[in-house]
Design a protein around this motif. Structure first.
Motif, PDB file in Angstrom:
ATOM      1  N   UNK A  21       0.829  -1.228   0.000  1.00  0.00           N
ATOM      2  CA  UNK A  21       0.000   0.000   0.000  1.00  0.00           C
ATOM      3  C   UNK A  21       0.849   1.259   0.000  1.00  0.00           C
ATOM      4  N   UNK A  22       1.983   1.220   0.688  1.00  0.00           N
ATOM      5  CA  UNK A  22       2.889   2.381   0.664  1.00  0.00           C
ATOM      6  C   UNK A  22       3.444   2.587  -0.745  1.00  0.00           C
ATOM      7  N   UNK A  23       3.765   1.481  -1.428  1.00  0.00           N
ATOM      8  CA  UNK A  23       4.248   1.563  -2.817  1.00  0.00           C
ATOM      9  C   UNK A  23       3.183   2.209  -3.708  1.00  0.00           C
ATOM     10  N   UNK A  51       0.769   4.196  -2.833  1.00  0.00           N
ATOM     11  CA  UNK A  51       0.602   5.617  -2.514  1.00  0.00           C
ATOM     12  C   UNK A  51       1.623   6.459  -3.285  1.00  0.00           C
ATOM     13  N   UNK A  52       2.862   5.926  -3.391  1.00  0.00           N
ATOM     14  CA  UNK A  52       3.905   6.658  -4.118  1.00  0.00           C
ATOM     15  C   UNK A  52       3.717   6.579  -5.630  1.00  0.00           C
ATOM     16  N   UNK A  60      -3.190   0.618   6.252  1.00  0.00           N
ATOM     17  CA  UNK A  60      -3.193   0.794   4.792  1.00  0.00           C
ATOM     18  C   UNK A  60      -3.916   2.085   4.416  1.00  0.00           C
ATOM     19  N   UNK A  78      -1.668   4.912   4.794  1.00  0.00           N
ATOM     20  CA  UNK A  78      -0.481   4.962   3.925  1.00  0.00           C
ATOM     21  C   UNK A  78      -0.473   6.187   3.015  1.00  0.00           C
ATOM     22  N   UNK A  79      -1.642   6.688   2.701  1.00  0.00           N
ATOM     23  CA  UNK A  79      -1.711   7.852   1.799  1.00  0.00           C
ATOM     24  C   UNK A  79      -0.986   9.064   2.385  1.00  0.00           C
ATOM     25  N   UNK A  93       2.586   9.749   1.299  1.00  0.00           N
ATOM     26  CA  UNK A  93       2.811  10.088  -0.100  1.00  0.00           C
ATOM     27  C   UNK A  93       3.605  11.378  -0.217  1.00  0.00           C
ATOM     28  N   UNK A  94       4.669  11.332  -1.005  1.00  0.00           N
ATOM     29  CA  UNK A  94       5.473  12.540  -1.214  1.00  0.00           C
ATOM     30  C   UNK A  94       5.179  13.062  -2.610  1.00  0.00           C
ATOM     31  N   UNK A 154      11.115   9.774  -7.381  1.00  0.00           N
ATOM     32  CA  UNK A 154      11.123   8.436  -6.809  1.00  0.00           C
ATOM     33  C   UNK A 154      12.404   7.703  -7.187  1.00  0.00           C
ATOM     34  N   UNK A 198       9.466   2.117  -1.015  1.00  0.00           N
ATOM     35  CA  UNK A 198       9.345   1.457   0.295  1.00  0.00           C
ATOM     36  C   UNK A 198       9.811   0.017   0.184  1.00  0.00           C
TER      37      UNK A 198
END
Lengths: 210, 156
Positions: A54-56, A58-59, B32, B35-36, B39-40, B45, B153
């Motif tokens: 989920x972190x992936x 979001x990015x 989860x 998780x937002x 976000x950057x 990336x 991540x």
């Protein structure tokens, strides 16, 4: 969920809309979880893979080119991260006997048995317990496939293919074969290994016309 | 032939059993959803391009030195190499930026952020860190870094 609906949610979430993000998480979390569990990760490792996935995302929100592939993207990410962690775990814990693990063998005093007992306790009918016991005796590959297919809501074959790294065309036949086996185990109440022997014997006899 | 109706019924039964036993733990679902917030939007990336855990061949493992896990991240303007060593649930991290430069690095992990500085040769070290998903965000301050760079991540 329709792909244009997913597209709208992805764009909204990329703009920081937390309700849209939550809708995406709610829809796909069952699939992502089923994948981590299908790779037989223990709870802490499964949690790491789940959260990393989920972190992936979001990015990556503004890099998702085709929203209809979002489920497959998540499934691929969860599979890769599951394999990564499974490999890390294999390095740090003593090797098991691969053949036993491969057969989905459960011995009476193993941690696996303790998990199975705990799972059984959560079920309210004898029939459900029987079904789960039979399921856990299936081959790893069958358990993995059925576990992903049982995700809620049911995933598409494209997502299942991405989750398990298998061609979409072989999912249907494998699914039928695994369910056949499960049903035979339930009705015949034979163990997976005996069943394999029986089937082999039966095929052999048929092939020589007995 | 396979009994298709029977299979469909069995599958439905199994679906209900799985739902009872193994649905997503609520705490994970909540994380989860959160998780937002990580976000950057202003950062480039840096993708994970090498992980010794999966990219090193078996022969190299057998030759194996006792080094930790090597991770390499690459963005357009910056590469970040990290070595992670483990002891139980805690992780130590030693890293190097290429091209070398002094910048501020936010190590994002769990619910918290640890901020450190690299030296003028781009080196840094951090730890102990809790095991789990981690990302490094390199902030401007160096000579060549125009925009912040955040790594993918990865669970360490």
């Amino acid at each position: 969920m329709e792909s244009d609906e997913i597209g709208v949610l992805v764009r909204a979430a990329a703009g920081g809309d937390s309700a849209a993000w939550k809708a995406i998480v709610d829809h796909f979390s069952g699939l992502v979880w089923a994948i981590t569990r299908g790779y037989r990760l223990g709870p802490p490792d499964a949690a790491d893979v789940f959260q990393t996935t989920w972190l992936r995302l979001a990015e990556h929100l503004d890099r998702i080119a085709s929203p209809e592939r979002l489920g497959a993207w998540l499934a691929t990410t969860a599979r890769r991260e599951s394999l990564r962690i499974a490999r890390a775990a294999a390095r740090t814990t003593p090797a098991h006997d691969g053949t036993l693990v491969g057969l989905g063998h459960v011995d009476d005093h193993s941690p696996e048995q303790a998990v199975l007992d705990a799972e059984q306790a959560m079920l309210d009918s004898e029939r459900a317990r029987q079904l789960w016991r039979a399921f856990r005796e299936l081959s790893d590959r069958c358990q993995q496939l059925l576990r992903v297919l049982m995700a809620s809501p049911p995933p598409s074959y494209a997502e299942v293919g991405a989750a398990l790294g298998m061609p979409v065309g072989s999912i249907g036949p494998s699914r039928a074969r695994c369910l056949d086996r499960l049903r035979q185990m339930l009705t015949g109440k034979v163990s997976a290994r005996l069943l394999c022997t029986h089937r082999y014997e039966k095929q052999r006899l048929e092939s020589i016309g007995v | 032939m396979s009994d298709e109706t029977d299979n469909a019924d069995l599958e439905e039964e199994l679906r209900q059993v799985v739902a009872q036993i193994d649905s997503v733990p609520p705490a994970l679902l909540e994380a989860a959803v959160g998780a937002l917030a990580w976000r950057t939007i202003d950062a480039d990336l840096a993708e994970l391009v090498f992980d010794s855990l999966v990219d090193q061949d078996e022969a190299a493992l057998v030759r194996g030195t006792t080094h930790g896990r090597m991770l390499s991240f690459r963005a357009r303007t910056l590469s970040i190499d990290v070595e992670v060593t483990s002891k139980g649930n805690s992780r130590m991290m030693v890293g190097q930026l290429v091209p070398p430069q002094a910048v501020t690095v936010d190590i994002r992990h769990g619910d918290s952020v640890i901020t450190i500085e690299t030296d003028e040769l781009g080196r840094f070290s951090a730890g102990p860190l809790q095991a789990g998903p981690t990302s490094l965000r390199c902030r401007t301050g160096g000579d060549t870094l125009q925009r912040p760079v955040a790594t993918a991540w990865v669970a360490i």
